[in-house]
Design a protein around this motif. Sequence first.
Motif, PDB file in Angstrom:
ATOM      1  N   ILE A   1       0.795  -1.283  -0.004  1.00  0.00           N
ATOM      2  CA  ILE A   1      -0.087  -0.012  -0.107  1.00  0.00           C
ATOM      3  C   ILE A   1       0.977   1.278   0.109  1.00  0.00           C
ATOM      4  CG2 ILE A   1      -1.752   1.347   1.413  1.00  0.00           C
ATOM      5  CD1 ILE A   1      -2.849  -1.256   2.293  1.00  0.00           C
ATOM      6  N   LEU A   2       1.884   1.325   0.746  1.00  0.00           N
ATOM      7  CA  LEU A   2       2.801   2.555   0.780  1.00  0.00           C
ATOM      8  C   LEU A   2       3.468   3.112  -0.345  1.00  0.00           C
ATOM      9  CD1 LEU A   2       3.737   4.306   3.013  1.00  0.00           C
ATOM     10  CD2 LEU A   2       5.731   2.935   3.430  1.00  0.00           C
ATOM     11  N   VAL A   3       3.896   1.710  -1.120  1.00  0.00           N
ATOM     12  CA  VAL A   3       4.400   2.110  -2.482  1.00  0.00           C
ATOM     13  C   VAL A   3       3.352   2.427  -3.293  1.00  0.00           C
ATOM     14  CG1 VAL A   3       5.031   0.798  -4.601  1.00  0.00           C
ATOM     15  CG2 VAL A   3       5.995   0.084  -2.393  1.00  0.00           C
ATOM     16  N   ILE A   4       2.271   2.391  -3.291  1.00  0.00           N
ATOM     17  CA  ILE A   4       1.229   3.026  -4.177  1.00  0.00           C
ATOM     18  C   ILE A   4       0.899   4.548  -3.570  1.00  0.00           C
ATOM     19  CG2 ILE A   4      -1.320   2.844  -4.626  1.00  0.00           C
ATOM     20  CD1 ILE A   4      -1.179   0.278  -5.379  1.00  0.00           C
ATOM     21  N   HIS A   5       0.860   4.646  -2.331  1.00  0.00           N
ATOM     22  CA  HIS A   5       0.686   5.885  -1.920  1.00  0.00           C
ATOM     23  C   HIS A   5       1.904   6.800  -2.158  1.00  0.00           C
ATOM     24  CE1 HIS A   5      -2.689   6.061   1.082  1.00  0.00           C
ATOM     25  NE2 HIS A   5      -2.718   4.998   0.379  1.00  0.00           N
ATOM     26  N   VAL A   6       3.100   6.288  -2.119  1.00  0.00           N
ATOM     27  CA  VAL A   6       4.272   7.118  -2.280  1.00  0.00           C
ATOM     28  C   VAL A   6       4.206   7.578  -3.947  1.00  0.00           C
ATOM     29  CG1 VAL A   6       6.819   6.977  -2.518  1.00  0.00           C
ATOM     30  CG2 VAL A   6       5.657   6.502  -0.437  1.00  0.00           C
ATOM     31  N   ASN A   7       4.200   6.404  -4.860  1.00  0.00           N
ATOM     32  CA  ASN A   7       4.017   6.861  -6.142  1.00  0.00           C
ATOM     33  C   ASN A   7       2.923   7.851  -6.345  1.00  0.00           C
ATOM     34  OD1 ASN A   7       5.929   4.839  -7.047  1.00  0.00           O
ATOM     35  ND2 ASN A   7       4.499   3.296  -7.500  1.00  0.00           N
TER      36      ASN A   7
ATOM     37  N   GLY B   1      -0.835   0.006   6.613  1.00  0.00           N
ATOM     38  CA  GLY B   1      -0.556   0.670   5.306  1.00  0.00           C
ATOM     39  C   GLY B   1      -1.230   2.003   4.881  1.00  0.00           C
ATOM     40  N   THR B   2      -2.544   2.219   5.223  1.00  0.00           N
ATOM     41  CA  THR B   2      -3.081   3.450   4.814  1.00  0.00           C
ATOM     42  C   THR B   2      -2.733   4.427   5.759  1.00  0.00           C
ATOM     43  OG1 THR B   2      -4.983   2.116   3.926  1.00  0.00           O
ATOM     44  CG2 THR B   2      -5.395   4.496   4.447  1.00  0.00           C
TER      45      THR B   2
ATOM     46  N   GLY C   1       0.329   9.259   6.468  1.00  0.00           N
ATOM     47  CA  GLY C   1       1.568   9.659   7.056  1.00  0.00           C
ATOM     48  C   GLY C   1       2.416  10.524   6.152  1.00  0.00           C
ATOM     49  N   TYR C   2       2.800   9.632   5.469  1.00  0.00           N
ATOM     50  CA  TYR C   2       3.925  10.049   4.047  1.00  0.00           C
ATOM     51  C   TYR C   2       3.075  11.325   3.368  1.00  0.00           C
ATOM     52  CZ  TYR C   2       6.994  10.212   0.082  1.00  0.00           C
ATOM     53  OH  TYR C   2       7.938  10.486  -0.686  1.00  0.00           O
ATOM     54  N   THR C   3       1.875  11.265   2.909  1.00  0.00           N
ATOM     55  CA  THR C   3       1.304  12.002   2.076  1.00  0.00           C
ATOM     56  C   THR C   3       1.158  13.371   3.070  1.00  0.00           C
ATOM     57  OG1 THR C   3      -0.128  10.266   1.161  1.00  0.00           O
ATOM     58  CG2 THR C   3      -1.084  12.679   0.914  1.00  0.00           C
ATOM     59  N   PHE C   4       0.872  13.336   4.322  1.00  0.00           N
ATOM     60  CA  PHE C   4       0.857  14.609   4.943  1.00  0.00           C
ATOM     61  C   PHE C   4       2.138  15.161   5.226  1.00  0.00           C
ATOM     62  CE2 PHE C   4       0.976  16.488   9.289  1.00  0.00           C
ATOM     63  CZ  PHE C   4      -0.074  17.314   9.495  1.00  0.00           C
TER      64      PHE C   4
ATOM     65  N   GLU D   1       2.371  19.163  -5.901  1.00  0.00           N
ATOM     66  CA  GLU D   1       1.020  19.543  -5.695  1.00  0.00           C
ATOM     67  C   GLU D   1       0.277  18.372  -4.973  1.00  0.00           C
ATOM     68  OE1 GLU D   1      -0.450  22.771  -5.885  1.00  0.00           O
ATOM     69  OE2 GLU D   1      -2.370  21.894  -5.246  1.00  0.00           O
ATOM     70  N   VAL D   2       0.477  18.211  -3.571  1.00  0.00           N
ATOM     71  CA  VAL D   2      -0.065  17.029  -2.945  1.00  0.00           C
ATOM     72  C   VAL D   2      -1.413  17.165  -2.529  1.00  0.00           C
ATOM     73  CG1 VAL D   2       0.481  15.466  -1.025  1.00  0.00           C
ATOM     74  CG2 VAL D   2       2.394  16.619  -2.019  1.00  0.00           C
ATOM     75  N   SER D   3      -2.228  15.919  -2.714  1.00  0.00           N
ATOM     76  CA  SER D   3      -3.562  15.837  -2.571  1.00  0.00           C
ATOM     77  C   SER D   3      -3.882  14.783  -1.973  1.00  0.00           C
ATOM     78  CB  SER D   3      -4.413  16.384  -3.838  1.00  0.00           C
ATOM     79  OG  SER D   3      -4.296  15.176  -4.852  1.00  0.00           O
ATOM     80  N   TYR D   4      -4.958  14.538  -1.211  1.00  0.00           N
ATOM     81  CA  TYR D   4      -5.589  13.280  -0.673  1.00  0.00           C
ATOM     82  C   TYR D   4      -6.671  12.854  -1.521  1.00  0.00           C
ATOM     83  CZ  TYR D   4      -3.318  14.693   3.640  1.00  0.00           C
ATOM     84  OH  TYR D   4      -2.375  14.941   4.357  1.00  0.00           O
ATOM     85  N   ASN D   5      -6.426  11.891  -2.214  1.00  0.00           N
ATOM     86  CA  ASN D   5      -7.553  11.315  -3.275  1.00  0.00           C
ATOM     87  C   ASN D   5      -8.279  10.213  -2.731  1.00  0.00           C
ATOM     88  OD1 ASN D   5      -8.917   9.807  -5.302  1.00  0.00           O
ATOM     89  ND2 ASN D   5      -7.376  10.456  -6.615  1.00  0.00           N
ATOM     90  N   TRP D   6      -9.137  10.563  -1.780  1.00  0.00           N
ATOM     91  CA  TRP D   6      -9.808   9.652  -0.878  1.00  0.00           C
ATOM     92  C   TRP D   6     -10.489   8.312  -1.716  1.00  0.00           C
ATOM     93  CZ3 TRP D   6      -8.540   9.801   3.769  1.00  0.00           C
ATOM     94  CH2 TRP D   6      -7.985  10.886   4.268  1.00  0.00           C
ATOM     95  N   GLU D   7     -10.960   8.634  -2.782  1.00  0.00           N
ATOM     96  CA  GLU D   7     -11.374   7.608  -3.695  1.00  0.00           C
ATOM     97  C   GLU D   7     -10.347   6.681  -3.793  1.00  0.00           C
ATOM     98  OE1 GLU D   7     -13.243   6.774  -7.929  1.00  0.00           O
ATOM     99  OE2 GLU D   7     -13.433   8.882  -7.253  1.00  0.00           O
ATOM    100  N   LYS D   8      -9.275   6.897  -4.200  1.00  0.00           N
ATOM    101  CA  LYS D   8      -8.098   6.044  -4.591  1.00  0.00           C
ATOM    102  C   LYS D   8      -7.554   5.323  -3.364  1.00  0.00           C
ATOM    103  CE  LYS D   8      -3.669   5.939  -6.869  1.00  0.00           C
ATOM    104  NZ  LYS D   8      -3.653   4.922  -8.005  1.00  0.00           N
TER     105      LYS D   8
END
Lengths: 402, 225
Positions: free
Chosen positions: A37-43, A335-336, A341-344, A360-367
Motif C-alpha cells: 500500500i505504501l508503495v502505491i501511496h508514495v508513487n 498501510g493506509t 502519514g507520508y502524504t501529510f 501539488e500533494v492531494s488526498y485522493n480519498w477515492e483512490k
Amino acid sequence: MDYFTIFVEYRLRLAKRMLFNKKGSLIGAVLAVTIGILVIHVNFVIFQGLFDAIVRDISNYRNGDILVTDEADYIDKSDLSVVNWFERIPYVEAATPRLSSTAEINMTKNGKLIEETRIPIVGIDPYRDIRASTVHETVAEGSYVFARNSIVLGSNVARDLGGAEVGDSVKVLVVDRNGEDQIRRFTVTGIAQSPGGQGFDYTAVVHIDTLRDMMKRDGETGSFMIKLNDPSKALEVKEFFLRSFPNDDFLAETIEESAEEQLAGFRSGIAMINMIGYFGMMSSAFAIVTIQMMLVNGKTREIGVMRSIGAKRKDILIIFIFQGMIIGAIGAGVGTAAGLGYTFYAKETKMSFNNSLPLEVSYNWEKIIQTALTSFVLAIIASLYPSYRATKLLPVEAMRTV
Amino acid sequence: MSKIYGQGENQVNALDNVTFSIEKGEFVLIVGSSGSGKSTLLNMIGLLDRPTYGKIFIDGTDTTKLDDNKISSFRNNKLGFIFQFSNLLSDLTVLENVLLPRQIARTNNSAEEDAKKLLNAVGLENQMNKRANKISGGQAQRAAIARGLINSPSIVLADEPTGNLDSVTSEKIVQLMKTMAKELNQTFIVVTHDRQHFGDVDRVITIKDGHAFEGDLPSEVGVLV
Ligand SMILES: Nc1ncnc2c1ncn2[C@@H]1O[C@H](COP(=O)(O)OP(=O)(O)OP(=O)(O)O)[C@@H](O)[C@H]1O
Ligand SMILES: [Mg+2]
C-alpha cells in the motif's frame, strides 16, 4: 469467560488466536500488505503530485482555469467587454487579456552586443494580470511590468543576454502584421524565475498595449485567461460563455482540457508507475501465501484434532480465510495510515526534488479507499490456497505421534 | 472389516477381516504388540479413516456410506477422542478447548455450565482459564477427557491416553476414565500398552497381526471371526 466469548464465532476466535500467537508471521504478513500500500501511496504523492504541480503552474501562469482564444489568431472584441462579461459571473475571480508573439532581443553590456532571437514575448495588462495569474510572484528581482516601456525577462533570457539585470536597457524587435520590423527600447524592471521552470523563465513580458502597438494590432487580444474562485465550475462557465457568444468564433478550454493535451505522455507514464505499484501488491500477496502456508504446516496436527472432534472442511477453510481477512484488515489499516502519514509529510513540507517545483500533494480519498480495499481483497484471495490446503489435511493427522 | 495400507510390494494388511460388536456402556481395552493394528482399528471405529473392505455400524448407522460432512457431524456428536499427544489446541484456554465440540455442533445451550461441570469432575476447576499449552501432560489428558465427554457421545475413543505420562499420573487418568464411564454409563474403547494399569475392565480385545481376539493373550483366547 463471559457470554460474549462463548457465543462469538469460534472460528474467528481460533483464526485470531493462531495468528496473534505467531507474532512473527503476523508482522511479516501485515508488513507485506503495508509495504504494498505504501508503495502505491508514495508513487501517487510523487507522480500525481508532479503532474498536478505542472497543471497548477500551467493554470497559474498561462492558461488560468479557462483559456479563451479565437479560431482566427486574434480576438478583435474589446478586451474590456470580454473581461467585464466574465467578471459579472460570481464564480469568476478575475479575467485578463494576453497577447503573444516572438521577438529578437539585444543588449549591449560592457561594450559587447549580444543578440537573442526567437524569444517568446507576452503582452500583459499590469492591472488585471496580477489578479488572474501568479506570474508576478515569480519575479525574483525588481518588479513586474508596470509601465509602457518596462520589460520583465525570464531568468534564462537574462542569462543568455550575458547577464541582464534590473535597470539595463534592451532593444526588442517584433515583426508587425505587415511584415515590417518594429524596434523599441525597454528598461528591464524585473527578472522572472520559477521553481521547476514552468513559468516565464524563457519568456519576455511587456505591457500589452506596447506589444499591440508594435504588432500594429490595436485593440486585439491573443487570449483571455480566466481565474475562477471555484475551479470545479470551469466547465459550466466555459459552456455558458460559448453559448452566450454563438456568433463569434471563440474557442474556450478548461485547464483539464488544455493540460490533458500537453501532458498526455505524462499521464501514460503515471499509468505505468501505477502498474508497478500493483505488481508490488501482487508480490505482497505471494508473501501472504508463503507465510500462511507456513502457518498451516505448523498446525497440521491441530487441524487434525479439530477435524477429529467434528470440524468440517468448510470450518477449516473459514478459519484460514478469516486469517487472511485479519491480515488484510490490519495491513490495509496500517498501510493506509503509513501512506497518509507520508502524504501529510509531503504536503506539510511542500516536498520537491532538487529544488524543482513543489509537488501539488492531494488526498485522493477515492483512490486511498480503493487501494485499501484492493489489498484487503488481495489478502483474502492470497489466503484461499493455503486455506484450501488446510482442508486437505486428514483427521488422522491428529493421531500422529511426533 | 479390513484395512490395507499401500499397494503391491508395500502392501500391509493392517487389519484382516476383523469383526466384533461392542455394547453401550462397555469399557473395552484394545491391547496388542506394537504394529499389530490397534491404532488402525481405533481410527476406523473413530471414522478418522475408512476401511478398505467391510462396514462399521454406530448406533445402527452404516458409517461407511456417509460423506465427509456427515462423518464430521457424526464424529462431533457421537464420538469423543483422547489421543496420546497434544490433544488440545494450544491457542485456546482449557475451557475453550472443552467447549469446542459444542461450538462446532452449534448447540451452545448451557455449554459453559456443562463444560465447567466436567472440568470439575476431572479436577481442573482451577486450571480452566489457562492456555492449553501451559498445563502439565496429565492435566491435558484430563482436559481431553472432559472435551471427549462434552457432547455426550456414544463412544469415547482413546489411543494410548497414558502413553506419555508417568505411572502415578497414568494411574489417576485410568481411574478417572473408569469412574466417568461408570457414572455416565459411557462406552469407552481404549488402546493401551499398560494392560495392568487398567485392572478389571468389561472386556479386552487383543490384536495380533491384524487379527482380533477376545480376551487377554496368551491365556484365554477366543478368535473373533
Ligand atoms: N498410514 C499408513 N501407511 C502405511 N502403513 C501403515 C500406516 N499406518 C499404519 N501402517 C502399518 O499398519 C500396521 C498397523 O499399524 P498401527 O499403527 O495400527 O499399529 P499399532 O498397533 O497401533 O502400533 P503401536 O502400538 O506401535 O502404536 C503397521 O505395520 C504399520 O506399519
Ligand atoms: Mg498405535
